[in-house]
Motif scaffolding. Structure first.
Motif, PDB file in Angstrom:
ATOM      1  N   UNK A  80      -4.883  -7.613  -9.552  1.00  0.00           N
ATOM      2  CA  UNK A  80      -4.568  -6.258 -10.013  1.00  0.00           C
ATOM      3  C   UNK A  80      -3.696  -5.532  -9.003  1.00  0.00           C
ATOM      4  N   UNK A  81      -3.985  -5.738  -7.732  1.00  0.00           N
ATOM      5  CA  UNK A  81      -3.185  -5.110  -6.682  1.00  0.00           C
ATOM      6  C   UNK A  81      -1.766  -5.680  -6.668  1.00  0.00           C
ATOM      7  N   UNK A  82      -1.646  -6.975  -6.914  1.00  0.00           N
ATOM      8  CA  UNK A  82      -0.318  -7.579  -6.993  1.00  0.00           C
ATOM      9  C   UNK A  82       0.456  -6.981  -8.154  1.00  0.00           C
ATOM     10  N   UNK A  83      -0.187  -6.845  -9.295  1.00  0.00           N
ATOM     11  CA  UNK A  83       0.468  -6.243 -10.456  1.00  0.00           C
ATOM     12  C   UNK A  83       0.934  -4.832 -10.120  1.00  0.00           C
ATOM     13  N   UNK A  84       0.082  -4.057  -9.468  1.00  0.00           N
ATOM     14  CA  UNK A  84       0.472  -2.707  -9.051  1.00  0.00           C
ATOM     15  C   UNK A  84       1.666  -2.749  -8.102  1.00  0.00           C
ATOM     16  N   UNK A  85       1.639  -3.674  -7.156  1.00  0.00           N
ATOM     17  CA  UNK A  85       2.721  -3.762  -6.166  1.00  0.00           C
ATOM     18  C   UNK A  85       4.058  -4.088  -6.816  1.00  0.00           C
ATOM     19  N   UNK A  86       4.065  -4.999  -7.779  1.00  0.00           N
ATOM     20  CA  UNK A  86       5.355  -5.354  -8.386  1.00  0.00           C
ATOM     21  C   UNK A  86       5.808  -4.302  -9.380  1.00  0.00           C
ATOM     22  N   UNK A  87       4.883  -3.573  -9.933  1.00  0.00           N
ATOM     23  CA  UNK A  87       5.251  -2.548 -10.904  1.00  0.00           C
ATOM     24  C   UNK A  87       5.567  -1.207 -10.259  1.00  0.00           C
ATOM     25  N   UNK A  88       5.055  -0.961  -9.063  1.00  0.00           N
ATOM     26  CA  UNK A  88       5.268   0.318  -8.378  1.00  0.00           C
ATOM     27  C   UNK A  88       6.389   0.269  -7.353  1.00  0.00           C
ATOM     28  N   UNK A  89       7.161  -0.795  -7.318  1.00  0.00           N
ATOM     29  CA  UNK A  89       8.158  -0.948  -6.269  1.00  0.00           C
ATOM     30  C   UNK A  89       9.214   0.145  -6.253  1.00  0.00           C
ATOM     31  N   UNK A  90       9.490   0.768  -7.398  1.00  0.00           N
ATOM     32  CA  UNK A  90      10.490   1.839  -7.459  1.00  0.00           C
ATOM     33  C   UNK A  90       9.836   3.196  -7.663  1.00  0.00           C
ATOM     34  N   UNK A  91       8.570   3.309  -7.248  1.00  0.00           N
ATOM     35  CA  UNK A  91       7.795   4.533  -7.415  1.00  0.00           C
ATOM     36  C   UNK A  91       7.728   4.987  -8.867  1.00  0.00           C
ATOM     37  N   UNK A  92       7.666   4.041  -9.774  1.00  0.00           N
ATOM     38  CA  UNK A  92       7.540   4.362 -11.182  1.00  0.00           C
ATOM     39  C   UNK A  92       6.091   4.228 -11.586  1.00  0.00           C
ATOM     40  N   UNK A  93       5.779   4.654 -12.762  1.00  0.00           N
ATOM     41  CA  UNK A  93       4.426   4.525 -13.293  1.00  0.00           C
ATOM     42  C   UNK A  93       4.136   3.048 -13.527  1.00  0.00           C
ATOM     43  N   UNK A  94       3.116   2.531 -12.889  1.00  0.00           N
ATOM     44  CA  UNK A  94       2.808   1.098 -12.966  1.00  0.00           C
ATOM     45  C   UNK A  94       2.583   0.641 -14.399  1.00  0.00           C
ATOM     46  N   UNK A  95       1.850   1.418 -15.147  1.00  0.00           N
ATOM     47  CA  UNK A  95       1.542   1.019 -16.517  1.00  0.00           C
ATOM     48  C   UNK A  95       2.812   0.987 -17.364  1.00  0.00           C
ATOM     49  N   UNK A  96       3.681   1.982 -17.164  1.00  0.00           N
ATOM     50  CA  UNK A  96       4.946   2.038 -17.908  1.00  0.00           C
ATOM     51  C   UNK A  96       5.833   0.838 -17.571  1.00  0.00           C
ATOM     52  N   UNK A  97       5.981   0.565 -16.283  1.00  0.00           N
ATOM     53  CA  UNK A  97       6.804  -0.554 -15.831  1.00  0.00           C
ATOM     54  C   UNK A  97       6.244  -1.876 -16.330  1.00  0.00           C
ATOM     55  N   UNK A  98       4.934  -2.029 -16.260  1.00  0.00           N
ATOM     56  CA  UNK A  98       4.292  -3.250 -16.720  1.00  0.00           C
ATOM     57  C   UNK A  98       4.555  -3.473 -18.205  1.00  0.00           C
ATOM     58  N   UNK A  99       4.486  -2.413 -18.981  1.00  0.00           N
ATOM     59  CA  UNK A  99       4.761  -2.533 -20.410  1.00  0.00           C
ATOM     60  C   UNK A  99       6.207  -2.919 -20.642  1.00  0.00           C
ATOM     61  N   UNK A 100       7.108  -2.306 -19.872  1.00  0.00           N
ATOM     62  CA  UNK A 100       8.540  -2.598 -20.015  1.00  0.00           C
ATOM     63  C   UNK A 100       8.826  -4.064 -19.694  1.00  0.00           C
ATOM     64  N   UNK A 101       8.222  -4.556 -18.635  1.00  0.00           N
ATOM     65  CA  UNK A 101       8.447  -5.940 -18.209  1.00  0.00           C
ATOM     66  C   UNK A 101       7.481  -6.907 -18.877  1.00  0.00           C
ATOM     67  N   UNK A 102       6.456  -6.364 -19.498  1.00  0.00           N
ATOM     68  CA  UNK A 102       5.437  -7.188 -20.164  1.00  0.00           C
ATOM     69  C   UNK A 102       4.614  -8.022 -19.193  1.00  0.00           C
TER      70      UNK A 102
END
Length: 131
Positions: A80-102
């Motif tokens: 979960x922390x890894x997912x947060x790290x890759x999704x928050x790299x541009x200070x964006x909303x992790x959940x939003x980025x994760x959905x965008x990248x799937x």
């Protein structure tokens, strides 16, 4: 295949086939060939681990500082922390980025598992780490 060989093994094969040929390369030269082959193979292996997803590979490198199987395997207790790290790299909303990248927790867990398998198959990968 060269990335998985030992310099002495290659040298002995070349030596046994020499028979009047030009001088053999030194074991140091052969080791440089192997190092180069391993370096080139590392990114290909990482790309295979992430299902060919170049964005995921870049996110792992930039957001999680994990550009090798060793780095990736260290996240095994915290996908979960890894997912947060890759999704928050541009200070964006992790959940939003994760959905965008799937990308989902299952994706990063699978990548971590594959990284561990790669380390078991190609032990030389243990020499490569981002830290």
């Amino acid at each position: 295949e060269l990335a998985n060989c030992e310099a002495q093994f290659i040298f002995s094969k070349l030596e046994s086939a020499k028979a009047g040929q030009p001088p053999l390369p030194s074991t140091d030269t052969i080791e440089r060939w192997i190092d180069e082959a391993q370096s080139r193979s590392l990114e290909e292996i990482m790309l295979e681990i992430v299902d060919g997803d170049q964005d995921a590979l870049e996110a792992l490198r930039d957001g999680a500082k994990s550009s090798s199987p060793v780095d990736l395997s260290r996240w095994s207790c915290a996908p979960e922390m890894l997912l947060d790290a890759i999704c928050n790299q541009n200070n964006t909303n992790a959940e939003e980025e994760s959905k965008e990248k799937n990308w989902k927790k299952g994706d990063v867990a699978r990548w971590i598992c594959r990284a561990k398998i790669a380390l078991g198959v190609c032990t030389w990968l243990e020499l490569y780490t981002s830290t």
